[in-house]
Design an enzyme around this catalytic site. Structure first.
Site, PDB file in Angstrom:
ATOM      1  N   HIS A 100       0.858  -1.191   0.000  1.00  0.00           N
ATOM      2  CA  HIS A 100       0.000   0.000   0.000  1.00  0.00           C
ATOM      3  C   HIS A 100       0.896   1.244   0.000  1.00  0.00           C
ATOM      4  O   HIS A 100       1.987   1.218   0.574  1.00  0.00           O
ATOM      5  CB  HIS A 100      -0.907  -0.008   1.231  1.00  0.00           C
ATOM      6  CG  HIS A 100      -1.935   1.079   1.188  1.00  0.00           C
ATOM      7  ND1 HIS A 100      -1.650   2.376   1.546  1.00  0.00           N
ATOM      8  CD2 HIS A 100      -3.223   1.071   0.779  1.00  0.00           C
ATOM      9  CE1 HIS A 100      -2.736   3.115   1.371  1.00  0.00           C
ATOM     10  NE2 HIS A 100      -3.708   2.348   0.915  1.00  0.00           N
ATOM     11  N   GLU A 170      -4.149   2.020  -7.525  1.00  0.00           N
ATOM     12  CA  GLU A 170      -4.503   3.164  -6.691  1.00  0.00           C
ATOM     13  C   GLU A 170      -3.577   4.338  -7.003  1.00  0.00           C
ATOM     14  O   GLU A 170      -2.457   4.388  -6.491  1.00  0.00           O
ATOM     15  CB  GLU A 170      -4.331   2.816  -5.207  1.00  0.00           C
ATOM     16  CG  GLU A 170      -5.142   1.655  -4.715  1.00  0.00           C
ATOM     17  CD  GLU A 170      -5.376   1.747  -3.210  1.00  0.00           C
ATOM     18  OE1 GLU A 170      -6.530   1.848  -2.820  1.00  0.00           O
ATOM     19  OE2 GLU A 170      -4.394   1.749  -2.448  1.00  0.00           O
TER      20      GLU A 170
HETATM   21  P1  PGA Z   1      -9.539   6.067   0.506  1.00  0.00           P
HETATM   22  O1  PGA Z   1      -8.269   5.125   0.647  1.00  0.00           O
HETATM   23  O2  PGA Z   1     -10.676   5.211   0.000  1.00  0.00           O
HETATM   24  O3  PGA Z   1      -9.789   6.585   1.886  1.00  0.00           O
HETATM   25  O4  PGA Z   1      -9.181   7.153  -0.461  1.00  0.00           O
HETATM   26  C1  PGA Z   1      -8.014   4.148  -0.303  1.00  0.00           C
HETATM   27  C2  PGA Z   1      -6.824   3.332   0.089  1.00  0.00           C
HETATM   28  O5  PGA Z   1      -5.911   3.847   0.762  1.00  0.00           O
HETATM   29  O6  PGA Z   1      -6.753   2.138  -0.238  1.00  0.00           O
END
Ligand code: PGA
Length: 256
Positions: A100, A170
């Site tokens: 992440h 992401e």
């Molecule tokens: P968020 O975070 O949905 O709060 O933007 C996504 C993530 O960090 O996986």
């Protein structure tokens, strides 16, 4: 119908076990009534035994997958503070988020990510590998960044285990932001991610590899992102600990 997957990354929330149990109970109840959507909850590590589907060494039938937010790549030894994939497996963990951006920002490299991915696959757990560019540029150099990140993070994955893998795209600028990425741009980028996977592992091996989107998803934008963005599901941060919103999100995505 193809199954969608919604993963809730609780991060370091909520602050008490009581609150955690209240959220988990509602999510589990909602998940039991979904028809085409599989839900995975990734709570802070210390809450995992409380949500474990294992009782007396038997795996109970459960509607919700249980995920960890991190893991170490060795299976045991002198690694203070670390937890291994086989240890997570013992508690019925089915998924582990790896790489992440919040962990990468704390020093986790593609090399470390690739070792963790292999350790998790070896334990028979699904890795959810996070990738995403920090920014976009007009020369599309971010596509090279993304390609390298995917290839390097997955460099140890054996071809025959690629179908067990989940990739979460992401973009860093959407995580924790107000707005999610435009679904049309998500679709474009996810096609690119799938192409990089197919080039690395062979098209036929990656047909079942799931690709998710994450970053500022909520119950309002989730259905559009899943349908127009053509993703296999979502990695949800903030909205996953906002119980009414998350329940709405699950129902809306399941109704697609
Ligand atoms: P968020 O975070 O949905 O709060 O933007 C996504 C993530 O960090 O996986």
């Amino acid at each position: 119908m193809k199954r969608k997957i919604i993963v809730g990354n609780w991060k370091m929330n909520p602050p008490t076990l009581d609150e955690a149990q209240a959220i988990f109970k509602k999510v589990k109840r909602t998940a039991a009534n979904l028809t085409s959507t599989y839900v995975v909850v990734c709570p802070p590590l210390v809450y995992i035994p409380k949500f474990s589907p294992l009782r007396l060494k038997r795996l109970l039938k459960t509607s919700v997958g249980l995920g960890a937010q991190n893991v170490f790549f060795e299976s045991q030894g002198a690694y203070t503070g670390e937890v291994s994939a086989p240890m997570l497996k013992e508690f019925g963990v089915t998924h582990v988020i790896i790489g992440h951006s919040e962990r990468r920002a704390a020093g986790e490299t593609d090399e470390i990510v690739s070792k963790k991915v292999l350790a998790v696959l070896d334990a028979g757990i699904h890795p959810i590998v996070c990738v995403g560019e920090a920014e976009r540029d007009i020369h599309a150099l971010y596509l090279d960044t993304l390609r390298n990140q995917i290839r390097n993070s997955l460099s140890r994955v054996p071809k025959k285990l690629v179908s067990q893998l989940i990739v979460a795209y992401e973009p860093l600028w959407a995580i924790g932001a107000k707005d999610a990425m435009d679904p049309a741009v998500i679709e474009e980028t996810v096609i690119f991610v799938r192409k990089v996977l197919a080039d690395a592992f062979g098209q036929e091996n990656t047909l079942n590899t799931l690709v998710l989107y994450g970053g500022a998803t909520n119950f309002r934008n989730a259905p559009d992102i899943v349908s127009r963005g053509k993703v296999d599901g979502l990695l949800v941060g903030r909205e996953s600990v906002n119980t009414p919103g998350f329940v709405e999100l699950l129902k809306a995505v399941d109704a697609l």
